[in-house]
Design a protein around this motif. Structure first.
Motif, short mmCIF file in Angstrom:
data_model
loop_
_atom_site.label_atom_id
_atom_site.label_comp_id
_atom_site.label_asym_id
_atom_site.label_seq_id
_atom_site.Cartn_x
_atom_site.Cartn_y
_atom_site.Cartn_z
N SER A 272 0.52 2.15 -6.11
CA SER A 272 0.63 3.05 -5.05
C SER A 272 1.24 3.85 -4.55
CB SER A 272 0.51 1.90 -4.16
OG SER A 272 2.24 0.83 -4.18
N ARG B 222 -3.29 6.01 -2.51
CA ARG B 222 -3.29 5.34 -1.26
C ARG B 222 -4.59 4.16 -1.17
NH1 ARG B 222 -2.82 5.51 4.92
NH2 ARG B 222 -0.19 4.45 5.24
N ARG C 133 0.80 -1.44 -0.34
CA ARG C 133 -0.29 -0.07 0.24
C ARG C 133 0.47 1.21 0.09
NH1 ARG C 133 -2.48 0.92 5.36
NH2 ARG C 133 -0.72 1.41 5.85
N VAL D 121 -5.94 -2.02 -3.00
CA VAL D 121 -4.17 -1.80 -4.29
C VAL D 121 -5.13 -2.56 -5.71
CG1 VAL D 121 -1.74 -1.98 -4.12
CG2 VAL D 121 -2.91 -1.35 -2.38
#
Length: 346
Positions: A256, A260, A164, A249
């Protein structure tokens, strides 16, 4: 101050500055949530100390000194240290576990390079697997299989964090993706670090790491079945919600760097409901061997238990625990029958 007052102060600290840790403690029974607050508060302060101003290596040394005083029974005059001192004594948490956590933070302070997946897993074991194992001890579960799966859950969550936060970490000069994988994808690691960008090569490496995380999430599910029944929905929820971050994601095509991944509140509520249902089912035990990077944590607990005096036996299930277990068993069987009748379980 008494222990409950210290816990209340730690709770307010987490509520204001660490909402994830605070929320995690709220989904557990009070007997586990309160000591977890003390554990989380120390982890939060340790993490903040490493990320704060000044020489981070010095901060690690200060943390080691604090931990030494905690285990010597003379904690610093702070709510966090006093609360943790009570927890490590009551739950017989081997010092090797928080020491391993601090070792992982020291790697951050030193700017350690992670060449292979094994290197990344060794880091994840220290900064997250340790927390999983300590949480298992707070739930009075100390056998090697259960704490091994608790470590697996910590590893999975940390790998999700890494996937992430690729962009956030890169902009801060940090890199946790295996360098070997980046080179295999055709990237020059140092050039990419100097000016991070997203392309399909980075996407492939991120996807590959999330695939490894999914393996560890699956391994962890088997261990949750051995936890106290009141703890299972909360731990399953943490597993499902963190895994969903990886799904977010993936929905962003594994980018990423420019965004986010966040799980919406509505989706979290759906997953909480799913966690309650999953807790009623009994997964098959995992036959996957413990990762060698995690062996030291489990050995530390086993060795500590072997040295405990007979006057301090490992916690046993009481008659009330066994009665609750029987009730829980019938509830799970009834739920399974309902699913079978509805055709939702084959």
């Amino acid at each position: 101050m008494n222990w409950q007052t210290d816990i209340a102060i730690c709770r307010r600290m987490l509520q204001g500055g660490s909402k994830t840790f605070f929320a995690a403690s709220k989904v557990l029974p009070r007997s586990v949530g309160d000591p977890a607050i003390a554990l989380y508060a120390f982890c939060r302060e340790a993490d903040d100390a490493i990320d704060g101003p000044g020489r981070r290596v010095d901060a690690v040394e200060v943390l080691h000194e604090r931990l030494e005083r905690i285990y010597d029974g003379r904690p610093d005059d702070s709510p966090v240290d006093r609360a943790l001192a009570g927890v490590v004594t009551e739950f017989a948490i081997p010092r090797a576990l928080p020491e391993a956590l601090l070792e992982g933070l020291a790697w951050d302070a030193q700017g350690r390079r992670y060449e292979t997946l094994s290197d990344v897993l060794a880091y994840a074991v220290r900064v997250a697997g340790t927390v999983g194992v300590m949480m298992s001890l707070l739930m009075h579960r100390r056998d090697a299989e259960t704490i091994g799966r608790a470590c697996d859950l910590g590893i999975a969550m940390q790998l999700t964090n890494i996937a992430r936060d690729v962009g956030e970490d890169a902009r801060a000069g940090r890199l946790y993706l295996p360098r070997q994988w980046l080179r295999e994808a055709g990237l020059d690691v140092e050039t990419w670090r100097a000016a991070p960008f997203f392309d399909d090569r980075v996407a492939r490496v991120t996807a590959r790491l999330l695939a490894v995380a999914d393996v560890f999430y699956a391994r962890a599910a088997a261990g949750i079945a051995d936890l106290p029944w009141a703890c299972r929905p909360g731990i399953h929820a943490a597993r499902l919600i963190y895994a969903e971050i990886g799904r977010e994601v993936a929905r962003a095509e594994f980018d990423s760097l420019s965004r986010r991944a966040v799980v919406s509140a509505a989706r979290k509520l759906q997953l909480l409901g799913k966690a309650a249902a999953v807790s009623l089912l009994q997964p098959q035990p995992s036959l996957a061997p413990l990762r060698p990077e995690a062996r030291g944590l489990i050995d530390a607990v086993v060795a500590a238990d072997a040295q405990r005096p007979h006057s301090l036996p490992a916690p046993q299930r009481t008659m009330r625990d066994r009665a609750l277990w029987v009730i829980d068993l019938f509830e799970r069987l009834e739920r399974r029958d309902q699913l079978l009748r509805s055709g939702r379980l084959s």
